[in-house]
Design an enzyme around this catalytic site. Structure first.
Site, PDB file in Angstrom:
ATOM      1  N   LYS A 106     -24.643  12.593   8.468  1.00 37.19           N
ATOM      2  CA  LYS A 106     -23.486  12.903   8.813  1.00 37.19           C
ATOM      3  C   LYS A 106     -23.835  14.960   8.855  1.00 37.19           C
ATOM      4  O   LYS A 106     -24.298  14.861   7.956  1.00 37.19           O
ATOM      5  CB  LYS A 106     -22.160  13.224   7.652  1.00 37.19           C
ATOM      6  CG  LYS A 106     -21.196  13.435   8.625  1.00 37.19           C
ATOM      7  CD  LYS A 106     -20.533  11.798   9.024  1.00 37.19           C
ATOM      8  CE  LYS A 106     -19.013  11.748   9.519  1.00 37.19           C
ATOM      9  NZ  LYS A 106     -19.040  10.681   9.752  1.00 37.19           N
ATOM     10  N   GLY A 232      -3.005   9.584  13.087  1.00 41.51           N
ATOM     11  CA  GLY A 232      -3.608   9.925  13.939  1.00 41.51           C
ATOM     12  C   GLY A 232      -3.837   9.217  14.641  1.00 41.51           C
ATOM     13  O   GLY A 232      -3.823   8.560  15.292  1.00 41.51           O
ATOM     14  N   GLY A 234      -6.746  10.089  17.545  1.00 40.89           N
ATOM     15  CA  GLY A 234      -7.616  10.449  17.817  1.00 40.89           C
ATOM     16  C   GLY A 234      -8.446   9.208  18.989  1.00 40.89           C
ATOM     17  O   GLY A 234      -7.220   8.432  18.848  1.00 40.89           O
ATOM     18  N   ASN A 235     -10.219   8.805  18.826  1.00 38.06           N
ATOM     19  CA  ASN A 235     -10.471   7.361  19.359  1.00 38.06           C
ATOM     20  C   ASN A 235      -9.982   7.006  18.139  1.00 38.06           C
ATOM     21  O   ASN A 235      -9.471   5.665  18.802  1.00 38.06           O
ATOM     22  CB  ASN A 235     -11.964   8.043  19.341  1.00 38.06           C
ATOM     23  CG  ASN A 235     -12.330   6.198  19.711  1.00 38.06           C
ATOM     24  OD1 ASN A 235     -12.878   5.750  19.267  1.00 38.06           O
ATOM     25  ND2 ASN A 235     -12.487   6.447  21.374  1.00 38.06           N
ATOM     26  N   GLY A 237      -7.152   5.735  15.972  1.00 39.64           N
ATOM     27  CA  GLY A 237      -6.477   5.770  16.159  1.00 39.64           C
ATOM     28  C   GLY A 237      -5.690   5.328  17.234  1.00 39.64           C
ATOM     29  O   GLY A 237      -4.413   4.329  16.836  1.00 39.64           O
ATOM     30  N   TYR A 238      -5.726   5.220  18.480  1.00 37.13           N
ATOM     31  CA  TYR A 238      -5.037   5.226  18.882  1.00 37.13           C
ATOM     32  C   TYR A 238      -6.100   3.899  18.837  1.00 37.13           C
ATOM     33  O   TYR A 238      -4.944   2.742  19.555  1.00 37.13           O
ATOM     34  CB  TYR A 238      -6.001   5.898  20.513  1.00 37.13           C
ATOM     35  CG  TYR A 238      -5.677   5.493  21.723  1.00 37.13           C
ATOM     36  CD1 TYR A 238      -4.678   5.011  22.620  1.00 37.13           C
ATOM     37  CD2 TYR A 238      -6.704   5.193  22.292  1.00 37.13           C
ATOM     38  CE1 TYR A 238      -4.673   3.938  23.252  1.00 37.13           C
ATOM     39  CE2 TYR A 238      -6.907   3.537  23.127  1.00 37.13           C
ATOM     40  CZ  TYR A 238      -5.837   3.412  24.325  1.00 37.13           C
ATOM     41  OH  TYR A 238      -5.502   2.540  24.822  1.00 37.13           O
TER      42      TYR A 238
HETATM   43  N1  GLU Z   1     -18.375   8.891  12.585  1.00 39.59           N
HETATM   44  C1  GLU Z   1     -17.911   7.348  12.829  1.00 39.59           C
HETATM   45  C2  GLU Z   1     -18.120   7.414  11.267  1.00 39.59           C
HETATM   46  O1  GLU Z   1     -17.244   7.430  10.387  1.00 39.59           O
HETATM   47  C3  GLU Z   1     -19.180   6.532  13.255  1.00 39.59           C
HETATM   48  C4  GLU Z   1     -20.305   6.698  12.482  1.00 39.59           C
HETATM   49  C5  GLU Z   1     -21.512   6.417  13.652  1.00 39.59           C
HETATM   50  O2  GLU Z   1     -22.072   5.673  14.587  1.00 39.59           O
HETATM   51  O3  GLU Z   1     -22.875   6.662  12.527  1.00 39.59           O
HETATM   52  O4  GLU Z   1     -18.266   5.758  10.610  1.00 39.59           O
END
Ligand code: GLU
Length: 436
Positions: A106, A232, A234-235, A237-238
């Site tokens: 991350k 939420g 965002g992408n 939640g929507y």
């Molecule tokens: N940010 C998203 C998650 O937390 C997607 C991560 C990704 O596609 O690598 O799962």
């Protein structure tokens, strides 16, 4: 409200609980507790007014036992190392739950992206990509969008990464370029992205919920639809609101970071998420977008706080924002029948204990929101092979993956007589340790 809670400690608490069901050696437990690599980067950015500002970013590479590190990049003013460490750990568990050949990582940049202009956002994204460029790559670490990051941001980052790796070479062979493009996922479709990726987290979540409802034999009562509150917008939640609405559920409450909107009559009204989004885009805020049926009108709803939304008497509560929303403090007041975690880490271990006692199943983040990374993996595979899959093929593969992941966890929870999160951890850890 809950800024003191440390997400990494929570993640380790969840791990501890699952370890009781597994026979692991000390080195294996240490491997699960410690990231393989922690990267901390600092870089200056020229602002539009000529001033230069200094920014801090992170990338945590937790575990690569099953494949390259995989996970999003978050832009948030309060992002810190413990949060990114927790999120990287959860990604390792999530990729194993989804049974995709990837590990967990991350990234994060401490910034309020809403305070930046488009040009500043581009410069920041390019600078961060350059700062981590030596530690990422299609076979090493594959970042993606997360909170406040978008396909456009991935486009800037992959462009910067390729320039860096090829020394600004003008002509790159098509195959080489496609493979390098596989360093980032969640890209725009016209720039190496996959069809279906933007919707994938929400769509995957709807498949998991459908499978759970079938097991629980839970349908709307007395001919009424199931009611849903989504925190939420965002992408994630929507899209979850949109898909659950399309499945015939009634969306009675929605929120963004500033507050929630709730229908006036919880017995019969429901929001239309598409109209709410359209209205939010026009007005710039959610708090006056009460869109019921095909019209938006203030008479259809009222506002409340994000905290109050969590305590509404709905069938399904869908936290889709940030960590630590359902805690030891408010878990006793939750009235939902199911919690479907679309955010990462919205429920603390103390809250899990309370909810379990109350008989409220929590569908864990590492399962319910794993559709996003699953389609990211499909995007990566398409880039490596130089292929373009149809949206129908992507969605069909996603459904198959989600249902299979859910079944494995449901069976494990029943066999081990434990909650769904612990079951998900048991399944994932066995896979990471190569035991299944
Ligand atoms: N940010 C998203 C998650 O937390 C997607 C991560 C990704 O596609 O690598 O799962």
């Amino acid at each position: 409200m809950t800024t003191k809670i440390n997400p990494f400690e929570n993640a380790m608490g969840q791990l501890e609980k699952a370890l009781k069901y597994l026979k692991l050696e000390k080195w294996q437990i240490d491997r699960l507790r410690n990231p393989e690599k922690i990267i901390s980067v600092n870089f200056p950015i020229k602002m539009d007014n000529g001033e230069t500002k200094f920014f801090h970013g992170f990338r945590v590479q937790h575990n690569s036992a099953r494949g390259p590190y995989k996970g999003g990049i978050r832009y948030h003013p309060q992002v810190d190392m413990d949060e990114v460490k927790a999120l990287a750990f959860w990604m390792a568990i999530k990729c194993a739950v989804a049974d995709i050949p990837m590990g967990g990582g991350k990234g994060g940049v401490e910034v309020d992206p809403k305070a930046l202009s488009e040009k500043e956002l581009e410069r920041l994204s390019r600078a961060y990509a350059r700062a981590i460029a030596d530690d990422i790559g299609p076979y090493k670490d594959v970042p993606a969008p997360d909170v406040n990051t978008t396909p456009q941001i991935m486009k800037w980052m992959v462009d910067e990464y390729i320039k860096y790796k090829t020394n600004n070479k003008k002509q790159i062979a098509k195959k080489e370029k496609s493979i390098l493009m596989g360093t980032f996922t969640g890209k725009p479709v016209d720039c190496g992205g996959s069809l279906g990726r933007t919707e994938a987290t929400g769509r995957g979540g709807s498949f998991v919920l459908e499978a759970l409802l079938a097991k629980m034999k839970l349908k709307g009562r007395c001919g009424k639809e199931l009611t849903v509150a989504v925190q939420g917008f965002g992408n994630v939640g929507y899209y979850i609101a949109k898909f659950l609405h399309e499945m015939g559920m009634r969306i009675v409450a929605l929120s963004d970071s500033k507050g929630a909107i709730v229908v006036k009559n919880m017995e019969k009204d429901g929001f239309n998420p598409d109209l709410v989004l359209k209205c939010k885009k026009e007005k710039g805020k959610l708090s006056s977008c009460y869109c019921v049926g095909s019209v938006c009108d203030l008479k259809y709803g009222r506002t409340m706080s994000n905290e109050e939304l969590l305590e509404l008497p709905v069938d399904i509560l869908v936290p889709s924002a940030l960590e630590n929303q359902i805690t030891g403090e408010n878990a006793g007041r939750i009235k939902a029948k199911i919690i479907h975690e679309m955010a990462n880490g919205p429920t603390t271990p103390e809250a899990d204990v309370i909810l379990h006692k109350k008989g409220i199943p929590v569908v864990p983040d590492v399962l319910s929101n794993s559709g996003g990374v699953t389609v990211s993996c499909f995007e990566w595979e398409q880039n490596l092979k130089g292929q373009h899959w149809t949206e129908k093929a992507v969605n069909a593969k996603l459904k198959q993956k989600m249902v299979k992941a859910f079944e494995a966890i449901w069976e494990t929870a029943k066999r081990e007589k434990t909650d769904l999160r612990t079951a998900a951890f048991i399944v994932a850890i066995k896979r990471i340790m190569g035991k299944t």
